[in-house]
Scaffold this motif. Structure first.
Motif, PDB file in Angstrom:
ATOM      1  N   LYS B 147       0.798  -1.216   0.000  1.00  0.00           N
ATOM      2  CA  LYS B 147       0.000   0.000   0.000  1.00  0.00           C
ATOM      3  C   LYS B 147       0.831   1.265   0.000  1.00  0.00           C
ATOM      4  O   LYS B 147       0.348   2.326  -0.380  1.00  0.00           O
ATOM      5  CB  LYS B 147      -0.930   0.006   1.208  1.00  0.00           C
ATOM      6  CG  LYS B 147      -1.947  -1.132   1.155  1.00  0.00           C
ATOM      7  CD  LYS B 147      -3.155  -0.834   2.001  1.00  0.00           C
ATOM      8  CE  LYS B 147      -4.338  -1.688   1.536  1.00  0.00           C
ATOM      9  NZ  LYS B 147      -5.574  -1.244   2.163  1.00  0.00           N
ATOM     10  N   THR B 201      -8.005   5.944   5.516  1.00  0.00           N
ATOM     11  CA  THR B 201      -7.426   5.144   6.603  1.00  0.00           C
ATOM     12  C   THR B 201      -6.035   4.665   6.216  1.00  0.00           C
ATOM     13  O   THR B 201      -5.134   4.606   7.046  1.00  0.00           O
ATOM     14  CB  THR B 201      -8.316   3.934   6.947  1.00  0.00           C
ATOM     15  OG1 THR B 201      -8.327   3.037   5.830  1.00  0.00           O
ATOM     16  CG2 THR B 201      -9.736   4.359   7.257  1.00  0.00           C
ATOM     17  N   GLU B 205      -2.657   5.179   8.286  1.00  0.00           N
ATOM     18  CA  GLU B 205      -1.825   4.058   8.700  1.00  0.00           C
ATOM     19  C   GLU B 205      -0.377   4.247   8.240  1.00  0.00           C
ATOM     20  O   GLU B 205       0.578   4.052   9.002  1.00  0.00           O
ATOM     21  CB  GLU B 205      -2.403   2.756   8.154  1.00  0.00           C
ATOM     22  CG  GLU B 205      -3.672   2.349   8.887  1.00  0.00           C
ATOM     23  CD  GLU B 205      -4.647   1.601   8.000  1.00  0.00           C
ATOM     24  OE1 GLU B 205      -4.274   1.215   6.872  1.00  0.00           O
ATOM     25  OE2 GLU B 205      -5.800   1.434   8.428  1.00  0.00           O
ATOM     26  N   SER B 387      -6.696  -0.790   9.600  1.00  0.00           N
ATOM     27  CA  SER B 387      -8.167  -0.747   9.663  1.00  0.00           C
ATOM     28  C   SER B 387      -8.753  -2.120   9.383  1.00  0.00           C
ATOM     29  O   SER B 387      -9.809  -2.464   9.885  1.00  0.00           O
ATOM     30  CB  SER B 387      -8.709   0.276   8.668  1.00  0.00           C
ATOM     31  OG  SER B 387      -8.408  -0.115   7.350  1.00  0.00           O
TER      32      SER B 387
END
Ligand code: ATP
Ligand code: ATP
Ligand code: MG
Ligand code: MG
Lengths: 329, 427, 363, 380, 363
Positions: B147, B201, B205, B387
């Protein structure tokens, strides 16, 4: 082709089985208590005791299984924790009334409950009154009714096109923003606009339901005795006065029915909110809130509690309806 | 019908395929239910074809974009598929706690630990408490995503004379420079229909990993570090530094309303609507048709602060395979997922990363994927999407709403407090 | 206090001409009744006067002022509908006051007008009831009250009694007669198809048929001296019997010969040109009396007897299965079905109509 | 009413105008969708549907063949040349300006020549032909990007529908939906009509209670029922099947159906039913031969509602029918299309239109019964 | 072909007793008419005979068979409703055939029965029309046809004519009379509140009031010899005038004295115990005639005159504003409102009722 046959077959089977039940059970009853025999009178009396239950049987069973049982189940669940196993008494209710999301949902729902039925009925009434006076009224009616045939999801797609927002420096493809920009305003993210976004969502349901209200109210308006209107004309009332003081009061009953129906719908519908915002930006409503707790929160106790609150909100309307139904029972 | 003929392409570990053939389950079926639709569905089916071919088991995959609701209903109702593919472990954990999942067993746990990079963390991520409270491995991770990536168009950078930043400081400087040059640095869109808010989110993070220690991150995910803790609030504000500065983003008023799938399109507009887009490794699916990776678009690692000694943290995610209705065939399928061929076949197509150390990285379809795979394998700190690990009501609820509220103008501290309040309420 | 005048008034719906060339002068204080068979245009004419239908030809004047394009409320008329047309959601009081409220009259004036009307119609106890809580007769009284309150120049009634049952109809009819008396200056136009109502209430009756006026006159004039066959048969019940005949002698008296009966001398003048003319001899059922005489006007077999106590109606078979005659005899007569009876009539009460149906007396 | 004397024509015009306004407001959203569904997907996402009839100016980014590609580069005299057309990848229109850097995408008018940093010269004609020439052989894996400003004529296409309609399994889903919808419309009507007749015309203890119960159940949110019911199905072995979903739709539609039909049937003239009774008809015969035909408007209007509801339903279908190829219904299929291509407006529009076509047809076919059927009996 | 017998029949809806102690024997071939004011229980009684209402007390027999618990279809009855109650979705033919189809009669038999009924009622041209394409009178004929087809023992009619307009009512009434004649063996029970219908159709009339039978008898018997004040006033229109009086002399003739008029000698017997009893003297409006005599029965001021041509109705003011009397004079009388008139009556046509309302002739 084969699929089609299978499909046709199963359709015929399903409908046929249902029809067969009614026919067969009646037939059976007539065979057990023949109407043309020595004890005809007694037989007929006995058959008449049983027959209503043959007619009602499937309905009662299905209602019980599909609706009564789940309601009871929900009551039971609402007294239990998230797994549905440990008994927690009224904890869920205590939690619910302290929860922000719930308060937001209740506030929004009350807004929905006031605005949507009122606006749908209002526009429906206007549309009915106006279309009844013109030659192409029926075409107009069909067009206004059309959104009724569109699924909530489909409607959401349509309205996404209206509310779409692009950066200020590129062409807007959302109609509303295009208009705003053309008028010299700045494009807005309508569905994210706090508080007002609720109304933008309501507009969708109003758009759908107005046709329904219109059709029913137009029938009611046409049912008003022409003479009362003519009497009012003679009394010197202008068209607006006739509408407000003569016509509308005479169809209050129908207005109430339309209002109730839409109210119930408003409480049950969550698709629009789910598809447009999923309750974000302060647009949560009870039905979606419940859905959330059921599938995201995985807390059946709380979901059931919310469901019961939804039902409780309709209780007054329900009682009114039951009274109406009993009046002519 | 197999995409790559067995035995032909030397990149693949055909031995592991032959190994599978020793089992014979002819005539048996296994049902598989997951969130993948469309092209993803084709990918998984093409991969499963090898399993079917080898074992004779008929794999029936069905996908739904309301997977989360569906699996809840199905498990509750007792009509569950054999194997469920959870897009995040949070839901799997909830179902495990209700007793709807079957433990995968010590042997599998050992295997993951052995064979996956950072094996223990994958085992930990897949280990939940069962209905009886006993911890077991319930989730097998297969198909991972990275990510911590920023996507950009190399030509645009070239045209404007920008360099790929390697530290957070440089990234921030670049952001400001683009603004100074009259451009818009970022495209950010949090919209995702019912799941609106989740891209926010991920930002938070990533920021947590770049401002706080991994231990703090873990504590935060477990809510030992509260959401309203200044550390968390600071991370939210880091996100805000990018997202809440109207000059930095493409459609400042509509960050939350812009669909995350539409959002990267700004990179390819003419003139460019923005220069950078932070999103996970799956996002190229939503790039305009014909976009050639490595040529028309590329990525760089979402960098860490040089000033903070936190290494090169990577945020990732993965899908979890769990047995929801046990059967020997289901077990066999899990076994298949352990074989290198199961990974390599998908790697060779698209959109698949794996932490499996025993596979041949050359099998990746292109350099981009290979690069992503390397980030995954070589991360100094790898952390799973927080999350996804939080309870559904938070990770797929309050946290999302919080992000939407935050980009809508709510102060970070309040957002943190709200989410914490929601978390407190579910205990 | 007002006269109404219709000059060559006509009405068409698209191509369909419903009324044509209506000329009528109604004087102040008169009560005019429109009668005629269903569909003849009575209601249409009334509604044109009210302004509820546009006038497609001719002129309507009220008090010598042309009214064709004046909206209904400004014509100074009030109308009472067959179906009462009360506003169901308003109390009796509000129903009566509505028109004045719309006109923004002062409260006190409204109050006074309503209570006056209520007093006249004995509606005081019901002022606060809703229409649905009233009987049919009371409702019609409210409808009339609503008209009175407006203090109109012209009252229009469209079959106001036809929704009431027989007894109420009689009672309300008498009330309307009293009302007319107490307001001698109001002009009233009254539509009905009930000839008893027409006969009892009217100053003058207008008989309409097929969009034309057949005859205008005082009730008894129409009864005694109908202008044509239509009026003769329309007024009176059962309808006047018509016997085919041929003029055999003319002069101040006319002699007619008949195929199925003796010749009759009728005291009605005729011209020489009428000689041998086929005519119809009219005789009202109630003018027939039983006789033993050989040369009775009618001799026929009784087909059906209706003994009502007060009267006995004999339905007689016609010759060769043709239309029979009807006789209405006062009191109770022990006549049996199937017997042959003979009937005579006072020649002065006979009527004579030419082939076109016009009465000899009216030529 | 039409003939009232002294009416102002202005008022009539006001009425017409208001209705036009209402109709426009109510059809505009759907109309926009309809237009959009026929538009070219690239235009769709950059300009509003109301501009669809005018040419749109678009900025395109085109990449010339990479110099390293085989055959891309030609030698023409002294120059090394790469040629092509900006519309090779599709599209059409007239080029008005071009640029070679994202910094200034319309720096040059057509016909002008842009000189790049490395000395290469680029020119673009109005028809989109471009030419890149250099004195030395060009190198590089990435082709030169060309930014062109194009006036694109309006493009309409059936592609969107082709994509939706030809997508795999849509026919199957269509049949599945019909298989679900038709019995799920007829069965509740049948059951409700019998029940409505019993509640309206038969005498038995508990009737009032049942009527009250039916009214009360109208408001139950169906989400409450999903899990208990599916569990029940699994327990008794129905599982996910057509029977299950028919019964589910029946259950959820039944309260309203009974309520409406009972009201209607109750409103039938008592004498007709008594007359049939005197004629010797049993309750069953009365129902089938008298009540059913006479209730057609009510049946039809309820059928519309039930049909629309079932056809448009997704939740019940996905819960009780499952998601696999064999059982997926239209809404599920469309949602799958949407789910995997969320950003593709063109698919969204066409599939939304496909999904409303059948309900609209049903609605227009049956709408004339709607009013008569729904209203009678429910309002006094 | 069948007799109907009611023994102490009663009906209660919960606590409300609607009918009580009804005893009635109806013979085969009779046409019995139930009359009475609205709400007196006529329809209820008829529906009990039909089996559409349960009988809560007493016994109903048809042809000496107890029928209380037999369902309607098995009682051998047919019923014609006020609202026709045709099946709107079936053609005239199917409407008439419905009962036989239900009974699964052979096709040919059905066809024969339907065409016979259609012939009788002249419905042949309409057999394939739907009811909505028929006029009111035709619809009622279809309803009657439907009854005929069933070939019932007893025909029941519940106000079959009240939905028709006046002219049609008369025509259809005559048709029913003919129908009765052509089916001399069928028993018919006919409910109406129209006394003309009752008088003209009935073999015997049953006058109901408040759930009781007031009198049963042939029409003229009821007219000439009403048992009590109710029947006296109910039969005849306008209703019988009642004058307060006191018996002053008894015997085979009775002399009564009156406060507002001369003493009258009535040829009705009375007992000595009747001496000084307050009674009411009844005189029908049509029995009054104008007189000049000083000792006229009635002398009063004329309040209203209704000149109908055939008759002239005088509404006379009562003494001290009390109820006035009505006189119905044959022919045209030039009486003016406000004049005083004197009226006399043939003493033989007078009626005498005691305080309980019972006629002296019936004691
Ligand atoms: N809107 C219309 N269009 C066409 N013809 C009409 C219209 N309204 C009435 N008519 C026709 O005009 C004629 C007169 O109608 P009108 O209502 O005046 O009759 P009427 O004498 O009042 O009858 P009734 O006694 O039945 O009330 C009828 O033949 C009727 O069919
Ligand atoms: N279901 C019922 N419950 C209670 N009372 C009833 C019921 N049906 C009828 N009644 C009462 O029974 C009485 C007789 O009714 P019925 O219909 O027989 O009168 P009717 O003589 O036929 O009157 P009409 O001439 O108006 O038809 C009325 O007072 C009526 O109110
Ligand atoms: Mg996340
Ligand atoms: Mg009329």
């Amino acid at each position: 082709m084969e699929q089609l046959l299978v499909a046709l077959g199963s359709m015929a089977l399903g409908v046929g089985a249902c029809a067969l039940y009614f026919w067969g059970s009646n037939r059976l009853l007539d065979l057990v208590f023949p109407a043309r025999s020595a004890h005809a009178a007694a037989n007929i009396r006995r058959a008449n005791l049983i027959r209503p239950w043959l007619f009602l049987g499937p309905a009662v069973i299905i209602l019980t299984v599909y609706l009564v049982y789940p309601v009871l189940n929900s009551i039971w669940l609402s007294l239990h924790g998230r797994t549905g196993e440990e008994f927690v008494g009224l904890d869920n209710y205590v939690w619910l009334f302290g929860d922000d999301g719930f308060r937001e949902s209740i506030r929004n729902n009350l807004l929905w409950l006031v605005v949507v039925p009122a606006a749908s009925t209002f526009f429906g009434l206007i549309a009915a009154a106006l279309t009844d006076r013109i030659a192409w009224g029926n075409i107009a009616k069909s067009l206004i009714f059309m959104p009724m045939a569109i699924s909530f999801i489909g409607a959401s797609v349509i309205w996404k096109f209206i509310y779409d927002v692009r950066a200020a420096d590129v062409e807007q493809i959302g109609l509303l923003n295009a208009i705003v920009v053309a008028l010299g305003g700045a494009p807005q993210a309508w569905i994210a606009l706090p508080f007002w976004n609720n109304f933008f969502l309501m507009v969708i349901l109003i758009w759908i339901q107005t046709g329904f209200a219109m059709v029913i109210l137009s029938a009611a308006l046409r049912g008003i005795p022409e003479e009362t209107v003519e009497a009012a004309v003679l009394d010197g009332a202008n068209p607006l006065q006739i509408f407000l003081k003569i016509k509308v009061p005479q169809i209050w009953g129908t207005i109430a029915v339309v209002w109730t129906t839409i109210t119930i719908l408003v409480l049950k519908v969550f698709d629009i909110v789910l598809a447009m915002t999923n309750g974000q930006w302060g647009t949560q409503v009870l039905a979606n809130f419940m859905f959330d707790w059921m599938f995201r929160g995985l807390d059946f106790g709380r979901a059931a509690t919310i469901a019961l609150v939804i039902m409780a909100l309709v209780v007054p309307i329900m009682i009114w309806n039951i009274r109406e139904a009993q009046k002519d029972a | 019908e197999l995409l790559f003929k067995p035995g032909e392409d030397p990149r693949f570990n055909w031995a592991s395929y032959e190994e599978l053939k020793k089992q014979d389950f002819s005539g048996k079926t296994v049902t598989l239910f997951g969130p993948w639709l469309g092209p993803d569905k084709d990918l998984v089916e093409r991969t499963m074809a090898y399993f079917e071919e080898a074992t004779g088991i008929d794999v029936q995959y069905s996908g739904s974009d309301s997977f989360e609701q569906q699996i809840v209903i199905d498990t509750q109702a007792g009509s569950a598929p054999n194997i469920a593919i959870f897009p995040q472990p949070g839901l799997a954990r909830d179902l495990a706690a209700k007793g709807f999942l079957t433990p995968l067993g010590e042997e599998t746990a050992g295997w993951v630990k052995e064979n996956y990079a950072a094996g223990q963390s994958w085992v930990d991520l897949g280990t939940f408490a069962g209905k009886d409270g006993k911890e077991d491995l319930y989730g097998f991770f297969y198909k991972a995503d990275v990510k911590s990536l920023v996507w950009y168009v190399p030509d645009n950078f070239e045209d404007a004379g920008y360099e790929v930043p390697t530290t957070m400081e440089e990234l921030k400087a670049l952001t400001e420079k683009i603004v100074a040059d009259g451009g818009t640095p970022w495209c950010i869109g949090l919209g995702s229909g019912g799941a609106t808010g989740w891209p926010g989110t991920d930002w938070v993070e990533d920021m947590m990993l770049r401002t706080q220690s991994p231990a703090d991150y873990d504590a935060w995910v477990a809510n030992e570090l509260k959401f309203d803790d200044p550390k968390v609030v600071a991370a939210i504000e880091e996100f805000g530094w990018f997202a809440n500065n109207p000059k930095f983003v493409d459609t400042p008023s509509a960050v939350a309303a812009t669909d995350f799938r539409d959002s990267p399109k700004g990179l390819f507009a003419s003139p460019p609507a923005c220069y950078m887009h932070r999103q996970a490794s799956f996002i190229p699916s939503f790039f305009p048709e014909g976009t050639e990776m490595g040529v028309d678009a590329d990525f760089f690692y979402f960098p860490a602060y040089a000033g903070k000694d936190l290494g090169q943290p990577v945020l990732g995610a993965g899908t979890v395979f769990s047995i929801t209705k046990d059967s020997p065939e289901a077990r066999a399928l899990i076994e298949f997922l352990k074989s290198p061929i199961a990974h390599e076949v998908w790697m060779a197509q698209s959109g698949f990363l794996t932490p499996h150390k025993g596979v041949n990285p050359d099998a990746y379809a292109d350099d981009t994927l290979k690069g992503l795979g390397e980030i995954l394998l070589s991360a100094t700190t790898f952390r799973f999407d927080g999350s996804d690990l939080m309870p559904g009501a938070i990770g797929a609820g309050a946290f999302w709403t919080g992000m939407v509220d935050y980009v809508g103008g709510k102060p970070a501290a309040e957002v943190g407090a709200d989410i914490q309040k929601a978390w407190d309420a579910i205990k | 206090m007002s006269s109404v005048s219709l000059k060559e008034v006509g009405k068409s719906y698209g191509r369909v001409e419903v009324l044509r060339g209506i000329n009528l002068e109604i004087e102040t204080g008169e009560l005019i009744v429109f009668v005629g068979p269903s569909g003849c245009g009575k209601s249409t004419l009334l509604r044109m006067i009210a302004g509820l239908e546009t006038i497609t030809a001719g002129d309507l004047s009220i008090d010598d002022e042309r009214m064709n394009d004046v909206p209904p409320a400004q014509r100074g008329i009030a109308m009472v509908f067959q179906t009462y047309a009360l506003y169901p959601h308003m109390s009796v009081r509000d129903n009566m006051a509505f028109g004045m409220k719309i006109a923004k009259k002062p409260k006190a004036e409204i109050e006074a007008a309503v209570s006056k009307a209520a007093r006249i119609l004995q509606l005081e106890p019901y002022l606060d009831r809703l229409p649905k809580a009233l009987s049919g007769g009371q409702r019609q009284r409210v409808a009339i009250g609503r008209a009175i309150v407006r203090d109109p120049k012209v009252f229009l009634f469209d079959e106001p009694l036809s929704n009431l049952d027989a007894a109420l109809r009689v009672a309300t009819r008498i009330e309307i007669a009293h009302l007319k008396e107490s307001m001698p200056d109001s002009t009233m136009i009254y539509v009905t198809h009930d000839q008893v109502e027409a006969m009892t209430l009217a100053d003058r009756i207008v008989v309409l048929n097929g969009g034309n006026i057949e005859q205008v006159g005082a009730p008894l004039e129409l009864y005694e001296n109908p202008r044509n066959v239509f009026v003769a048969q329309f007024i009176g019940s059962p309808a006047m019997n018509l016997l085919d005949a041929t003029v055999t002698a003319t002069g101040t008296q006319t002699t007619v010969g008949r195929a199925d009966g003796p010749a009759v001398v009728v005291p009605i003048a005729s011209q020489a040109s009428d000689q041998a003319r086929p005519v119809r001899l009219g005789v009202r059922p109630e003018d027939l009396v039983l006789t033993e005489a050989e040369d009775a006007l009618i001799e026929a077999e009784v087909d059906l007897v209706e003994a009502l106590g007060e009267t006995t109606v004999l339905y007689l078979k016609g010759a060769n299965g043709g239309a029979g005659t009807i006789a209405k005899l006062p009191g109770i007569h022990p006549v049996k079905k199937g017997t042959r009876v003979r009937l005579k009539a006072d020649p002065a009460k006979l009527h004579l109509f030419d082939e076109a149906g016009i009465s000899f007396r009216h030529r | 009413m039409e003939g009232i004397a002294g009416r102002k024509p202005a008022l009539i015009w006001a009425v017409h105008l208001s209705v036009v306004l209402l109709v426009v407001l109510w059809t505009l959203p759907t109309f926009g969708l309809l237009v959009s569904s026929f538009r070219d997907k690239d235009q769709l996402s950059v300009s509003g549907w109301w501009t669809s009839l005018t040419s749109t100016e678009r900025n395109l980014v085109v990449r010339a063949p990479a110099p390293d590609d085989k055959g891309a580069q030609r030698q023409e005299g002294a120059f090394h040349v790469i040629t092509g057309n900006v519309f090779d990848g599709g599209g059409a229109g007239a080029v008005s300006a071009f640029g070679v850097s994202s910094q200034d995408p319309s720096a040059f008018a057509v016909g002008e020549t842009a000189v790049l940093k490395d000395g290469e010269r680029v020119s673009v004609t109005e028809t989109g032909d471009f030419r890149i020439e250099a004195d030395q052989p060009m190198t590089g894996k990435r082709g030169q990007r060309l930014f062109v400003t194009v006036l694109e004529p309006p493009l309409f296409t059936l592609d969107n529908y082709r994509t939706v309609l030809l997508s795999e399994g849509i026919g199957r889903s269509f049949i599945n939906t019909l298989t679900v919808t038709i019995p799920a419309t007829i069965i509740p009507i049948l059951i409700a009509a019998f029940a409505g007749y019993a509640l309206a015309w038969m005498r038995f203890p508990g009737r009032t209670f049942l009527v009250a119960m039916v009214v009360g159940l109208i408001v139950v949110p169906l989400q409450m029922s999903l899990i208990p019911l599916l569990r029940l199905y699994t327990d008794i072995g129905i599982g996910k099947s057509y029977v299950g979903i028919w019964l589910a739709h029946t259950g959820f539609g039944l309260p309203l159906a009974i309520y409406l039909l009972r009201n209607y049937i109750k409103g039938l003239p008592k004498e007709i039913i008594e007359s049939a009774r005197v004629d010797g008809a049993s309750d069953f015969e009365i129902f089938v031969k008298i009540v059913l035909p006479l209730s057609f408007p009510a049946l039809a209007s309820f059928a519309i509602f039930q049909f629309l509801w079932v056809w448009n339903d997704l939740l019940v279908a996905t819960v009780f029918l499952g998601n696999n190829e064999e059982q997926l219904v239209m809404t599920g299929r469309l949602r799958e299309l949407l789910g995997s291509r969320g950003g593709n407006w063109e698919i969204l529009t066409a599939s939304a239109f496909v999904s409303i076509a059948v309900p609209l047809a049903v609605f227009f076919a049956l709408q004339r019964y709607l009013v008569r059927g729904l209203l009678a009996g429910s309002v006094k």
